[in-house]
Structures are given as structure tokens and as C-alpha cells.
Write an enzyme that holds these catalytic residues in place. Sequence first.
Site, short mmCIF file in Angstrom:
data_model
loop_
_atom_site.label_atom_id
_atom_site.label_comp_id
_atom_site.label_asym_id
_atom_site.label_seq_id
_atom_site.Cartn_x
_atom_site.Cartn_y
_atom_site.Cartn_z
NE ARG A 171 -22.95 47.39 16.10
CZ ARG A 171 -23.32 48.27 15.20
NH1 ARG A 171 -23.80 47.86 14.03
NH2 ARG A 171 -23.24 49.56 15.42
CD GLU A 192 -19.29 59.74 9.51
OE1 GLU A 192 -18.16 60.18 9.33
OE2 GLU A 192 -19.53 58.52 9.70
NE ARG A 193 -23.82 58.13 9.17
CZ ARG A 193 -23.92 57.30 8.13
NH1 ARG A 193 -24.75 57.57 7.13
NH2 ARG A 193 -23.20 56.22 8.06
CE LYS A 235 -22.48 55.73 18.74
NZ LYS A 235 -22.67 55.33 17.33
CG ASP A 244 -25.03 53.43 15.42
OD1 ASP A 244 -24.88 54.44 16.10
OD2 ASP A 244 -24.70 53.34 14.23
CE LYS A 256 -16.00 55.26 14.85
NZ LYS A 256 -16.97 55.67 13.82
CD GLU A 283 -21.43 59.40 21.13
OE1 GLU A 283 -20.38 59.08 21.72
OE2 GLU A 283 -21.58 59.32 19.91
CD GLU A 285 -26.29 57.34 11.54
OE1 GLU A 285 -25.83 57.85 12.59
OE2 GLU A 285 -25.72 56.42 10.93
CD1 TRP A 319 -21.70 47.07 9.71
CD2 TRP A 319 -20.58 46.93 7.78
NE1 TRP A 319 -20.52 47.74 9.87
CE2 TRP A 319 -19.80 47.67 8.70
CE3 TRP A 319 -20.07 46.72 6.50
CZ2 TRP A 319 -18.55 48.20 8.38
CZ3 TRP A 319 -18.82 47.25 6.18
CH2 TRP A 319 -18.07 47.99 7.11
CD GLU A 337 -18.95 52.47 12.84
OE1 GLU A 337 -18.77 53.69 12.76
OE2 GLU A 337 -20.07 51.93 12.84
CG ASN A 353 -15.52 58.24 11.68
OD1 ASN A 353 -15.21 57.45 12.57
ND2 ASN A 353 -16.65 58.14 11.00
C1 GCV Z 1 -19.05 58.92 13.17
C2 GCV Z 1 -22.69 55.12 13.24
C3 GCV Z 1 -22.75 56.12 12.13
C4 GCV Z 1 -21.36 56.58 11.74
C5 GCV Z 1 -20.68 57.15 12.99
C6 GCV Z 1 -20.64 56.05 14.04
C7 GCV Z 1 -20.03 56.52 15.35
O1 GCV Z 1 -22.13 53.93 12.80
O2 GCV Z 1 -23.41 55.57 11.02
O3 GCV Z 1 -21.49 57.57 10.74
O4 GCV Z 1 -19.39 57.62 12.70
O5 GCV Z 1 -21.95 55.63 14.31
O6 GCV Z 1 -20.78 56.86 16.24
O7 GCV Z 1 -18.83 56.55 15.47
#
Ligand code: GCV
Length: 697
Positions: free
Chosen positions: A331, A162-163, A355, A360, A282, A382, A388, A538, A286, A205
Site C-alpha cells: 500500500r 469525519e474524524r 499526505k 495515512d 478524493k 496534507e 485520528e 486494512w 476508499e 468523502n
Molecule cells: C476522509 C483515512 C481516514 C478516513 C479519511 C481518509 C482520507 O482513511 O480514516 O476517515 O476519509 O483517511 O484521508 O480520505
Amino acid sequence: MMKKRLLTIGVCLGALGFATAPAFANDGYDLWLAPASSPATDIRVVGQSQTLDRAAGELRRDLAAAPLPVVLGKSDDPAIAALRLPTRALGEEGYLVRAAMLDGRKTLIVTGKTDRAVLYGAFALIRAQKTGADLAAIDLQSAPKIGLRVLNHWDNLDGSVERGYAGQSLWDWWTLPDFKDPRYTDYARANAALGINGIVLNNVNAKPESLTAPYIAKAKALAEVFRPWGIKVYLSARFSAPIEVGHLKSADPLDPDVQAWWKAKSDEIYREIPDFGGFLVKANSEGQPGPRDYHRSHAEGANMLAAAVAPHNGIVMWRAFVYAETDPEDRAKQAYTEFKPLDGKFADNVLVQVKNGAIDFQPREPFHPLFGAMPKTPMMLELQITKEYLGFATHLAYLGTMFEEVLEADTRAKGKGSTVAKVVDGSLYRHKLSGIAGVANVGRDRDWSGSTFNQANWYAFGRLAWDPTLSADRIAREWAQQTFGNDPRVVDTAVKMMLASREAVVDYTGPLGLAHLMGTGHHYGPGPWISDLARPEWNPVYYHKADRNGIGFDRTKTGSNAVAQYAPAVAKMLADPRTTPESELLWFHHLPWDWKMKSGRTLWQEMVARYDRGVSTVAQMQAEWQEVKSLVDAERWQKTASYLQIQHNEAKWWRDASLAYWMSVNGLPLPAGAAAPEHDLAWYKAQDFPLAPGHPH
Ligand code: GCV
């Protein structure tokens, strides 16, 4: 293992006068660990362990012939202890490298309390030599300021990332545990050289299967490779695994059966991996399951897992990246609202992972208001190393400056100087646990990170994790020296490009505090016009709120009042657009297009100037890279040059698409001299990228 290929064709072309580039091709595999052409031989270990052997092996491979013999050993080894070196303050992981008389010979001693510390000392010695230190006079002493220095892999069990923009996952889950790809060892070496001591193997995820016996066996195989390099493995845990794997009816953290399941699962993992680090979670974010599904708090969820790993000295890294479509609150405020009241309620072995910014990983975000706001809870920072939102693998964006910006940010939580770095390293509130995480940019590409300059972001993360007070400039320089060699023409050029690069991305994607303006899902390219997605937050229009009269998100008391989540001194500064840093202006304020900027320009004129500056900085980087063509190996030079061309095209695309859209909203003409967008807005809106990388399809 790592190797350098001699490109004979390059020699031939050179002889014919076609190419002035050095004859060696370099595919970037070596990272910052290029072997010495004539390595030192007089290297001796006192004591015995796999880690000490590894440390000596690194010196025998990477240290160029040294003026002194080198002896490595733990500080309590009788041979070293007799030297009475000042090692007391080094802690478990700090090292000392210094000359001393041993057996009547002047000898370079590499030492520390643990064999891990000695390993770090060996790498520090190599780094010092490669960056020009005089070994005869060397005196190095350093201990890490942050305890847990962890890479988070967002790697999926099917091999996708992912990413991820550097190929498939490095972990070949299918052939593990039987086949341990030699790359796993090289990966561990590269991390140990920076002092990284933890790796979360799988995506946050998370799939429940990662907690089943076959996958625990695979994690165990990786743990065995990493162990001698001082690296522990961790797993991302799916909160609903007791249902999916354990066949329970619930995953309620207060249900004794659920607690017993996690305890048994943890015991099972520790039987296989005795030094397992713990879990990353997590939850309720999401679409991920979590304690809120059972009306329990994040602390109740985290503490249940913490209790399961506590008997084994494990930890839980619990993410604060939560926001919900059902919550009408800004948000940027939601994580603080949810977590701040939980301060003091987390178990001792829990860190809350936050984060850098409240949305994000955008190219620029103000620091997250949770830093400094939870004095009783260790806060793990983080960062996202994979880019990304900063151009994927192809754009050159050195993140050292971005990481430095957040670490240096002053929360003012305990007066001036309460920097994010001091929250994270535990010193501000005297926490024993401290940690920092970077979302890895590593894949199976030969150069690991998708481009040579992306390697610098992994490097910068590791170095700042060790010492968050290092400067981005110094890190860029030492990385360039180890990556390209010590020719100052190349090093100076690379550093200059790197230091300008992140600001360029901010300029051409979203200047003056704008954020979250990208295409949907894959996050590739501009989409500031997007307004039709199911969840309000979003949509890019949610973030910029542009209309005929102005632009920006009002986060003062006339708007969402997110500024009130900061300490009073910071909140006061951010409440007024005239005292808010211009780089964050539209993050906090909705302002008219003709707002007067410090430059004397209107807001609109300034925005256009920044977009143009972003594009021209990329052109400038291209010109600078051209200058060093004959001084850099052909393979890395060419790939970088091609990527800079892609970046230039895409910077212009971002600028043109964004300006076309802003003009459609504000009805203003472009300032005199500014070039019109190449296409009309409809053209930009019609671009479609269903197969962009890094996005689960
Ligand atoms: C792992 C953002 C990214 C998602 C990521 C999420 C997160 O939304 O687009 O791909 O999911 O951050 O940090 O959990």
C-alpha cells in the site's frame, strides 16, 4: 462574540482558602485572541475597506495600550507611500510594521500591498506584543512562503464530522444561509490571525448535494463572512456528481456532456461566489468514484475540473491518497506508482495534494516518496490536525514537532537540502502555485478543538503554513504565551510538555517505525492482532508482519522495494537497517527479535523500553501540570488534568495490550523489571467501542 466569564464562585472559594487558582474561569473560546484588559485607543486607518476596518477592530480589541499611535493602510495610500518604506519585496500578502514619523509624530505603521497584508500585519503586531516585544523598537517584516494555506473540513452535511472530536460541525447547514452564527466570524478571525487563507467546507468523502443550488447558497453565506478576513471558500467535489445531480449517464471526464456540466456548474458557483477558490477531490480512493472508473487517469480527471474553473482563476487540489484492495502492491507504494508517471500531465491550475506519509497520518511515518519525485507538478502537503491516530481529543500530543519533522525531511531530489518544505513552498522546482492543507480539528465545542492543547495544533499548522521554517519549539512558546499569559513558569511547563508529547504517543502506540496498529473503523485504541478484515491492507498484521522470528515490513529489495521510490541517496540509507533511523526501523525492515540496537539492547528489549517510556512521559506531564495548578485558570487546568489522566490510562492500555500480543507471537519473556500487562490478551481483544466518536455510524 468572545467573552471571558468571571467565576464568582471561584472568588468565594479563594477567599475561604479552598482554592489558589485564579478567579477567572476560561472556557478556551478566545484561543490566541484574548482581548487586552486596557486596549490601545490611538488607532487610525488610512484608506477604506472592510478588511482594513477589521484590522483596526482587532487592534482596538487585542492590542494593549501602546507607547505610540498606530496607523494602518496599504502601501500605495498616499500617506503611507510618502514614507518610502521598503515594501517592494513583500508581495501580495507580506506586511511591514515599523515606526516612522507621520504628521510630525512618531507612529507605528502597519502596512502591506493589499488590505489582506495589512490585516496580517495587525495580527503580527498583536502577537509580538503578547509575546513580549517592545513596541517602541518593533520592526516586523514577513511574507508567507506558501501561497495556499488551507484548512480541510471533513464536515458532513448532516452535521457530523469525519474524524472530528470537538463536537458537531461548526457549520449549521440547516440554518444557513439565513442565520450566520457569530461563531463563523470568530472562526475567521482566528484563522486570519495565522494567515490561513482558504477553507474547504465539506468532507472529501463528498455528498453530491453540496453542489446543488441550496448548498451553494449556504457556501455563499459563509464566503461572505470569510471574505473580509482574506479567506476564500472551496468545496470538495464528488466526481460522480454529473450523474447524481446532473442526471447524466456518465461522469467520464472525456465525455463532452460531462465537461459541459462541470463548466456550467462552475459558472453557477462563481456567479454566487465570485472569489470561490476551487475544488478538492478524493477520487478512486476508499470507495469514492473517480476517473479510473472510466479507465481515465487521475490527470484526465483533474484537468477536466481544472478547465471548468480556469476561466475564473480557480484551482483544483487533487488528492494522491489512493490505494486499492485489488492491487497486491505494498500500500505504501501505490500512490507513487499511480501518480509519478503523470508528472507533467496536469493542467497549470492543479495541485496534487499528498499526505505527509505514504500510509495515512500515523503517529510517525517517513516522508511520502512523492515529495521531490514530480518536479513538474506543484505538490500540496496534507497534514492531519485532528488526531485520528494520536489519541483523539483527549491525548495531549503537540503536532508542531511532527509537522516540523516532515517539513525538514530531506528528499535529496536535487541534492542535499531538497527538503519537503522546499518542494511544498514551490522553491525547489520554481512553481508559481504552492499550497499546504491541514485537516481541521475544529467543531462546535466551546473550546473549538476539544481541548486547550489541541488548539496549539491548529495554531502550529497556521504558523508553519505561513513559514515552514519556523521551529516547533518557538511556535509552542508563542502559542503558550498567548494562551496562558507570560508567566514563565506556566509557559516553560507547557512548552516542555508539548515538546515531549508526540514522541510519547509514538512510544506507547507504535515505537520504532511500527504503524497502523489501531482498532478497526473508529481507530480508537490498540488492535495489533486484527487479521480478519476483508481488505488485506486494512489489517494491522499486514503492517507489522510479526511472527516468532521477527517483526517489521521489509520494504527493501528483498521485500516490496518501496525504498527504491526515494531518491538514490535516501534509498541507499534506507536499504540497510544499520543506516536507517531507528525511529523508522520497522517501517522499512523485518528484523529478528534479538536484533542489536544502538542502545545495546535487543530489538524486543528496546520495544518494551519504548512502550514504558511512553507511559512514563505521560506520568511526567501529569506531574508537571500539577506544578502550575495555582497559575492557570481553574477551568482549563482541570479539563487538561482530567484529560491527562485519561491519556495515562490509555497509554498504559496501549502498552499492555500491545505487549500481551507481541509476547503471544514471539514467545519471549518480558525483560527484567518490566511490569506484566494488567490483563491477558483475551481481555484486550474483547474490548469493543461501537460508538467511539469521529466514525460514521
Ligand atoms: C476522509 C483515512 C481516514 C478516513 C479519511 C481518509 C482520507 O482513511 O480514516 O476517515 O476519509 O483517511 O484521508 O480520505
